[in-house]
Structures are given as structure tokens and as C-alpha cells.
Design a protein around this motif. Structure first.
Motif, PDB file in Angstrom:
ATOM      1  N   ASP A 227     -38.148  11.709  -9.230  1.00 16.70           N
ATOM      2  CA  ASP A 227     -37.975  12.489  -8.015  1.00 16.70           C
ATOM      3  C   ASP A 227     -38.126  11.375  -6.819  1.00 16.70           C
ATOM      4  N   GLU A 228     -37.080  10.742  -6.273  1.00 15.41           N
ATOM      5  CA  GLU A 228     -37.254   9.620  -5.497  1.00 15.41           C
ATOM      6  C   GLU A 228     -36.757  10.127  -3.991  1.00 15.41           C
ATOM      7  N   THR A 229     -37.381  10.719  -3.425  1.00  9.85           N
ATOM      8  CA  THR A 229     -36.936  11.085  -2.059  1.00  9.85           C
ATOM      9  C   THR A 229     -36.685  10.075  -0.913  1.00  9.85           C
ATOM     10  N   TYR A 230     -37.591   9.019  -1.166  1.00  7.80           N
ATOM     11  CA  TYR A 230     -37.399   7.871  -0.275  1.00  7.80           C
ATOM     12  C   TYR A 230     -36.248   7.119  -0.190  1.00  7.80           C
ATOM     13  N   ILE A 231     -35.485   7.243  -1.241  1.00  9.34           N
ATOM     14  CA  ILE A 231     -34.070   6.482  -1.141  1.00  9.34           C
ATOM     15  C   ILE A 231     -33.100   7.099  -0.483  1.00  9.34           C
ATOM     16  N   THR A 232     -32.643   6.078   0.542  1.00  5.10           N
ATOM     17  CA  THR A 232     -31.337   6.528   1.444  1.00  5.10           C
ATOM     18  C   THR A 232     -30.283   5.565   1.257  1.00  5.10           C
ATOM     19  N   MET A 233     -30.366   4.703   0.635  1.00  8.65           N
ATOM     20  CA  MET A 233     -29.277   3.514   0.567  1.00  8.65           C
ATOM     21  C   MET A 233     -29.303   3.164  -1.090  1.00  8.65           C
ATOM     22  N   ASP A 234     -28.065   3.564  -1.609  1.00  7.88           N
ATOM     23  CA  ASP A 234     -27.829   3.193  -3.065  1.00  7.88           C
ATOM     24  C   ASP A 234     -26.257   3.004  -3.140  1.00  7.88           C
ATOM     25  N   PHE A 235     -25.897   2.507  -4.363  1.00 12.51           N
ATOM     26  CA  PHE A 235     -24.535   2.260  -4.630  1.00 12.51           C
ATOM     27  C   PHE A 235     -23.785   3.965  -4.740  1.00 12.51           C
ATOM     28  N   PRO A 236     -22.524   3.843  -4.631  1.00 13.07           N
ATOM     29  CA  PRO A 236     -21.972   5.185  -4.585  1.00 13.07           C
ATOM     30  C   PRO A 236     -21.876   5.653  -5.963  1.00 13.07           C
ATOM     31  N   PHE A 237     -22.145   6.989  -6.152  1.00 14.30           N
ATOM     32  CA  PHE A 237     -21.939   7.680  -7.300  1.00 14.30           C
ATOM     33  C   PHE A 237     -21.604   9.112  -7.287  1.00 14.30           C
ATOM     34  N   THR A 238     -20.139   8.907  -7.953  1.00 13.20           N
ATOM     35  CA  THR A 238     -19.453  10.362  -7.952  1.00 13.20           C
ATOM     36  C   THR A 238     -18.953  11.003  -9.139  1.00 13.20           C
ATOM     37  N   PRO A 239     -19.762  11.986  -9.440  1.00  9.14           N
ATOM     38  CA  PRO A 239     -19.548  12.723 -10.711  1.00  9.14           C
ATOM     39  C   PRO A 239     -18.004  12.923 -10.998  1.00  9.14           C
ATOM     40  N   GLY A 240     -17.639  12.533 -12.121  1.00 12.06           N
ATOM     41  CA  GLY A 240     -16.119  12.628 -12.550  1.00 12.06           C
ATOM     42  C   GLY A 240     -15.446  11.599 -11.989  1.00 12.06           C
ATOM     43  N   THR A 241     -15.650  10.858 -11.329  1.00  9.13           N
ATOM     44  CA  THR A 241     -15.049   9.630 -10.652  1.00  9.13           C
ATOM     45  C   THR A 241     -15.639   8.181 -10.736  1.00  9.13           C
ATOM     46  N   LEU A 242     -16.705   8.220 -10.491  1.00  9.25           N
ATOM     47  CA  LEU A 242     -17.613   6.734 -10.446  1.00  9.25           C
ATOM     48  C   LEU A 242     -18.966   7.244 -10.957  1.00  9.25           C
ATOM     49  N   THR A 243     -19.065   6.914 -12.141  1.00  8.51           N
ATOM     50  CA  THR A 243     -20.393   7.173 -12.758  1.00  8.51           C
ATOM     51  C   THR A 243     -20.645   6.112 -13.865  1.00  8.51           C
ATOM     52  N   CYS A 244     -21.594   6.295 -14.752  1.00  5.97           N
ATOM     53  CA  CYS A 244     -21.769   5.309 -15.976  1.00  5.97           C
ATOM     54  C   CYS A 244     -20.884   5.611 -16.907  1.00  5.97           C
ATOM     55  N   ASP A 245     -20.132   6.711 -17.097  1.00  5.91           N
ATOM     56  CA  ASP A 245     -19.207   7.048 -18.228  1.00  5.91           C
ATOM     57  C   ASP A 245     -17.713   6.757 -17.853  1.00  5.91           C
ATOM     58  N   THR A 246     -17.339   6.476 -16.580  1.00  7.48           N
ATOM     59  CA  THR A 246     -15.972   6.430 -16.024  1.00  7.48           C
ATOM     60  C   THR A 246     -15.641   4.732 -16.063  1.00  7.48           C
ATOM     61  N   GLU A 247     -14.250   4.746 -16.312  1.00  5.91           N
ATOM     62  CA  GLU A 247     -13.707   3.247 -16.459  1.00  5.91           C
ATOM     63  C   GLU A 247     -14.324   2.157 -15.263  1.00  5.91           C
ATOM     64  N   LEU A 248     -14.116   2.779 -14.179  1.00  6.99           N
ATOM     65  CA  LEU A 248     -14.935   1.987 -13.316  1.00  6.99           C
ATOM     66  C   LEU A 248     -16.180   2.531 -12.883  1.00  6.99           C
ATOM     67  N   LYS A 249     -17.280   1.630 -13.380  1.00 10.59           N
ATOM     68  CA  LYS A 249     -18.765   2.346 -13.315  1.00 10.59           C
ATOM     69  C   LYS A 249     -19.308   2.036 -12.007  1.00 10.59           C
ATOM     70  N   SER A 250     -20.299   2.883 -11.963  1.00  5.73           N
ATOM     71  CA  SER A 250     -21.072   2.981 -10.580  1.00  5.73           C
ATOM     72  C   SER A 250     -22.122   1.551 -10.552  1.00  5.73           C
TER      73      SER A 250
END
Length: 260
Positions: A168-191
Motif C-alpha cells: 500500500d504505497e499511497t506516497y508514490i506519484t511518479m512511476d513508470f507507465p503500466f497499462t494492463p493488457g498493453t504495457l505490463t510485465c507479461d507483454t512483449e514491451l515490458k513496463s
């Protein structure tokens, strides 16, 4: 010669002292003579406090934004780091800690000391009393996992997992993009958030900056001999207060990120 009794008021001490004369007041020591002593005592107290109780550190980078402010060419936060708590316990997940970077983390460290011998000596003395930053690779990050825990990223919502449970990390406002189904850890182009599971050795911690898209933390050093972890012995203390500038004054939270 008169035989009349002598007036008591005319009597004098055999040693020549007048009994009516007030005792001579001791001359007060000059302020300017006491000043060097006061300065030495103040410096000694400062040294003891900085060494054993608490120390002020300057935030030089953006790796902990927005929790801690720092950037090149600007006035970064000055934080107070207390050193007593970890003498009786160890860092907990959610704590913001200052630590000495392991040897493998020192590749980008640049000394802040002058090449002039006299100036360098003055800087070292200033460091001892806390008015000059120490010339070492001191870093500030947040504890994410401790010894024996396994940390990885990400789940299907892009969250960091510890022992399979999302943080539970509510303090994070800046992170790498992560888009379910498009840009995740399982897609060809990883987040950029993704990293493989790491089991933290006992006596070590896994640390990450709150600015996940701009922090050379444990993820950045995962290929070293400690797998990116930091020995607890390297931890200097816990950051608990932003002291300066006045507009930023306030406490530094240590949330229960693992929900235990």
C-alpha cells in the motif's frame, strides 16, 4: 596620653583592615575571555549530538519526490535523522532511512572536498560538527522489504509485491507507465516497473526511492553481490523530520506499507 576609653568606631584591625570596609567583590571574568570556552563546549556538544543522537542531511536529488524535495541547482530539503531508535531495533518496511551506500553503489559518487589542503581540513572539521555534509556516499531511500522477505514487481495493477502481497504505497506519484493488457510485465514491451523476485538476505534490507521513475535504488544494483540489498549495519538512522526550508517543515511518515 589620655586614659579615656577608645571609641569603638576608631578601632582598626591589627592587620590594617577597616572593619567598616565592604568585602571586595571578585572581578568578573571578561566575556571575551570566556567566549573561546563557550565555543569549544558548543562544538563538543554538537559533535556528540551529531555522532550519537541525530544529524541533519541535505537532500541532493529527486529520488524521493514528492516526500522529500531535492534537485540539481535548487534548495533541497534538510532532514533530521535520528540514530538512537535503531540501536534497539531494526528498520521496518515503510521507514525512510539514510544509509552508507555499499561499495558497489559508489561508482557514481563524487567527492565534495576541495583540492586545497587548508580548505579540505576546514571542511572535515565542519563535517564533524554538522555544518558541512560528510564526504561519503550517504543515500536516503524507503525500506520496502527486510531479511527473509521476497520482493518483486509487479501484480496485474502494477504494484510491488512482498511475499506475494501488494504494498500500500499511497506516497508514490511518479512511476513508470503500466497499462494492463498493453504495457505490463507479461507483454512483449515490458513496463519499466518490472523486476524479478529477490529474496532479501537476513541482516539486509531492500530499499526504493519514492520517485520510482528516477531512483538508482536496489533495483538498479540487483546484479551486484548483495542482489541490490543493503546491510542493516550500513543504516545510519531514520529520517523523521523536514527541518528546512520553513515552507516544507513537517514530519516524515513511516506508513505500514505491508499491512501487517
Amino acid at each position: 596620653m589620655s586614659d579615656s576609653p577608645q571609641d569603638p568606631s576608631d578601632r582598626s584591625d591589627p592587620n590594617g583592615d577597616d572593619p567598616k570596609r565592604k568585602p571586595r567583590e571578585k572581578k568578573q571574568r571578561s566575556f571575551w575571555r570566556e567566549l573561546p570556552i563557550l565555543i569549544i563546549v558548543a562544538l563538543l556538544l554538537s559533535f556528540l549530538l551529531q555522532t550519537f543522537v541525530a544529524r541533519v542531511y541535505l537532500i541532493p536529488s529527486e529520488s524521493m519526490e514528492p516526500t522529500l524535495h531535492g534537485c540539481a541547482g535548487c534548495t533541497g530539503d534538510r532532514i533530521v535523522v535520528e540514530k538512537i531508535g535503531y540501536r534497539f531495533g531494526e528498520p521496518e518496511p515503510g521507514d525512510v532511512v539514510v544509509f552508507r551506500g555499499p561499495d558497489s553503489w559508489n561508482s557514481e559518487f563524487v567527492s565534495t572536498r576541495s583540492s586545497n589542503t587548508i580548505a579540505r581540513g576546514a571542511q572535515e572539521i565542519g563535517s564533524l560538527i554538522g555544518v558541512v555534509a560528510p564526504d561519503e556516499n550517504d543515500l536516503v531511500k524507503r525500506v520496502i522489504a527486510t531479511g527473509g522477505q521476497t520482493v518483486e514487481c509487479c501484480d496485474d495493477q502494477g504494484r510491488v509485491l512482498v511475499d506475494g502481497k501488494p504494498l500500500d504505497e499511497t506516497y508514490i506519484t511518479m512511476d513508470f507507465p503500466f497499462t494492463p493488457g498493453t504495457l505490463t510485465c507479461d507483454t512483449e514491451l515490458k513496463s519499466g516497473r518490472c523486476f524479478s523476485p529477490v529474496t532479501v538476505p537476513e541482516g539486509n534490507i531492500w530499499v526504493m526511492g519514492d520517485n520510482r521513475s528516477n531512483s538508482a535504488d536496489s533495483r538498479f544494483h540487483v546484479s551486484d553481490e548483495l542482489m541490490g540489498t543493503v546491510p542493516v549495519d550500513n543504516v545510519i538512522g531514520k529520517a523523521f523530520l523536514i527541518a528546512l526550508p520553513p515552507s516544507r517543515w513537517g514530519s516524515i511518515d513511516s506508513p505500514n506499507i505491508q499491512g501487517q
